[in-house]
Design an enzyme around this catalytic site. Sequence first.
Site, mmCIF file in Angstrom:
data_model
loop_
_atom_site.group_PDB
_atom_site.id
_atom_site.type_symbol
_atom_site.label_atom_id
_atom_site.label_comp_id
_atom_site.label_asym_id
_atom_site.label_seq_id
_atom_site.Cartn_x
_atom_site.Cartn_y
_atom_site.Cartn_z
ATOM 1 N N ASP A 87 0.757 -1.173 0.029
ATOM 2 C CA ASP A 87 0.098 0.087 -0.048
ATOM 3 C C ASP A 87 1.030 1.238 -0.211
ATOM 4 O O ASP A 87 1.997 1.114 0.445
ATOM 5 C CB ASP A 87 -0.943 0.163 1.238
ATOM 6 N N SER B 170 -1.705 6.247 0.901
ATOM 7 C CA SER B 170 -2.199 7.476 0.494
ATOM 8 C C SER B 170 -3.511 7.961 0.963
ATOM 9 O O SER B 170 -3.915 8.859 1.187
ATOM 10 C CB SER B 170 -2.361 7.542 -1.054
ATOM 11 N N SER C 122 -16.606 -3.157 -10.164
ATOM 12 C CA SER C 122 -17.867 -2.473 -9.493
ATOM 13 C C SER C 122 -19.067 -2.447 -10.448
ATOM 14 O O SER C 122 -19.009 -2.665 -11.582
ATOM 15 C CB SER C 122 -17.399 -0.862 -9.375
ATOM 16 N N TYR D 76 -13.398 7.851 -12.619
ATOM 17 C CA TYR D 76 -13.387 6.611 -11.757
ATOM 18 C C TYR D 76 -13.960 5.397 -12.048
ATOM 19 O O TYR D 76 -13.392 4.400 -12.711
ATOM 20 C CB TYR D 76 -14.032 6.914 -10.476
ATOM 21 N N LYS E 297 -12.530 1.306 -14.070
ATOM 22 C CA LYS E 297 -12.942 0.028 -13.733
ATOM 23 C C LYS E 297 -13.412 -0.658 -15.123
ATOM 24 O O LYS E 297 -12.760 -1.750 -15.381
ATOM 25 C CB LYS E 297 -14.363 0.121 -12.905
ATOM 26 N N TYR F 74 -18.409 -5.258 -7.224
ATOM 27 C CA TYR F 74 -19.019 -5.173 -5.830
ATOM 28 C C TYR F 74 -20.234 -4.421 -6.172
ATOM 29 O O TYR F 74 -20.249 -3.418 -6.853
ATOM 30 C CB TYR F 74 -17.989 -4.674 -5.143
ATOM 31 N N ASN G 257 -22.496 -2.236 -2.820
ATOM 32 C CA ASN G 257 -22.071 -1.144 -2.009
ATOM 33 C C ASN G 257 -21.544 -1.662 -0.596
ATOM 34 O O ASN G 257 -22.437 -1.979 0.153
ATOM 35 C CB ASN G 257 -23.267 -0.302 -1.929
ATOM 36 N N ILE H 103 -30.675 13.568 2.470
ATOM 37 C CA ILE H 103 -30.864 12.282 1.630
ATOM 38 C C ILE H 103 -31.157 12.882 0.222
ATOM 39 O O ILE H 103 -32.277 13.769 0.267
ATOM 40 C CB ILE H 103 -31.938 11.664 2.041
ATOM 41 N N GLY I 232 -25.829 12.717 -11.284
ATOM 42 C CA GLY I 232 -24.974 11.643 -11.704
ATOM 43 C C GLY I 232 -25.257 10.351 -10.757
ATOM 44 O O GLY I 232 -25.080 9.156 -11.175
HETATM 45 N N1 UDP Z 1 -26.640 9.116 0.022
HETATM 46 C C1 UDP Z 1 -27.303 10.287 0.401
HETATM 47 N N2 UDP Z 1 -26.584 11.258 1.262
HETATM 48 C C2 UDP Z 1 -25.259 11.211 1.428
HETATM 49 C C3 UDP Z 1 -24.522 10.222 0.784
HETATM 50 C C4 UDP Z 1 -25.396 9.309 -0.026
HETATM 51 O O1 UDP Z 1 -28.635 10.365 0.293
HETATM 52 O O2 UDP Z 1 -24.950 12.082 2.071
HETATM 53 C C5 UDP Z 1 -27.309 8.369 -1.105
HETATM 54 C C6 UDP Z 1 -26.922 8.622 -2.504
HETATM 55 O O3 UDP Z 1 -27.507 9.574 -3.215
HETATM 56 C C7 UDP Z 1 -27.334 6.968 -3.077
HETATM 57 C C8 UDP Z 1 -27.014 6.252 -1.872
HETATM 58 O O4 UDP Z 1 -26.784 6.963 -0.677
HETATM 59 O O5 UDP Z 1 -28.444 6.984 -3.472
HETATM 60 C C9 UDP Z 1 -25.547 5.487 -1.789
HETATM 61 O O6 UDP Z 1 -24.569 6.556 -1.858
HETATM 62 P P1 UDP Z 1 -23.043 6.185 -1.992
HETATM 63 O O7 UDP Z 1 -22.286 7.461 -2.572
HETATM 64 O O8 UDP Z 1 -22.608 5.501 -0.529
HETATM 65 O O9 UDP Z 1 -22.796 5.186 -3.088
HETATM 66 P P2 UDP Z 1 -23.010 5.020 -4.517
HETATM 67 O O10 UDP Z 1 -23.965 6.260 -4.944
HETATM 68 O O11 UDP Z 1 -21.853 5.074 -5.316
HETATM 69 O O12 UDP Z 1 -23.888 3.600 -4.851
#
Ligand code: UDP
Length: 349
Positions: free
Chosen positions: A33, A36, A127, A154, A158, A182, A184, A226, A305
């Site tokens: 590792d 970082s 991912s 990013y 992948k 993966y 989450n 949320i 996004g």
């Molecule tokens: N999320 C949220 N508030 C936050 C962080 C994440 O509502 O402060 C939501 C986000 O919109 C997504 C879910 O939680 O629907 C998972 O987000 P995360 O960034 O953990 O993973 P990813 O989007 O890469 O699947």
Amino acid sequence: MKQTILVTGGTGFIGSHTSVELIEAGYNVVIVDNLSNSKIEVLDGIEKITGTRPAFEQVDLRDFEATKNVFLKYPDIEGIIHFAASKAVGESVQEPLMYYRNNVVSLLNLLELMPQYNVKGLIFSSSCTVYGQPNPENLPVTEEAPHQKATSPYGNTKEINEQIILDYIHSGANIKSIVLRYFNPIGAHSSAHPSALIGELPNGVPNNLIPYVTQTAMGIRKELTIFGNDYNTPDGTCIRDYIYVVDLAKAHVAAMARVLDQDTDKIEYFNIGTGHGNSTLEIVETFEHATKVKVNWKYGPRREGDIEKIWGDCSKANSILGWKADTPLSDVLLSAWKWQEKLRADGVM
Ligand code: UDP
């Protein structure tokens, strides 16, 4: 004789949990590792849990000569689990070249060195981001689902890295690979003894949901937002397949045994998730119920996004790897909270 596995990014969140599971399954582990985005003290946690301190080399995998020296120093390495990568979606948009260099050059160096040092198997951390937003009729998403153009550098790394491994194997390189996609990963290793804990240590304000939830519950953040409640889902919030990091780590042990010891296709792909989706709101409510701690939260606008809903069909991994993620969500969220409490007790945050 114990087989030796190189774990790149082994002091990181998933890497450290996987190192624990490998050691407990009887492998020798060598961690590389560049620290970082992780701390050397993680090795103490791994040692406390397993009773074994893995070998450690602080090496940056972009450095070909330094990487080569790892194989010279540990000639018994038979397999690699390659976690080391930069992983912040937003940062990758700001710093694309850094992301391409970190994530692509590291893989190229490892691939080039594998046949030279007789390293047979590579497990690659990919991912579900490669699927983008699947069509609703493709949910739960299988490994056969079409890939969609990445929305960030990013995510693109992948996709590119999966393609590089495939091209290299097609060229006749004498290696095998299993690509794990993966969903989450969340939670932390749980132990009766707080010193024997490892977990996720985000830098600064967390981007991911669970660290944001635990930090809000701890009072480090004022309020969780949320992101969006007008999605086409039962409660209007996004849906993900949240998998316990220890279950995820165990999938790597199963994959390593398969890639090294079984006569299989030279490249295989597996979804690694629970097979179930949970909404953001369900996560917050389950967290509060499991921990008896309130989380301040409000609805805010959608995050640019974001994928609306995705969860995995993981039956291929269940049947072929003989592996299943079955830790209840409330236990997983409790483990994340215990880890946050340890960070507080240790004065980290
Ligand atoms: N999320 C949220 N508030 C936050 C962080 C994440 O509502 O402060 C939501 C986000 O919109 C997504 C879910 O939680 O629907 C998972 O987000 P995360 O960034 O953990 O993973 P990813 O989007 O890469 O699947």
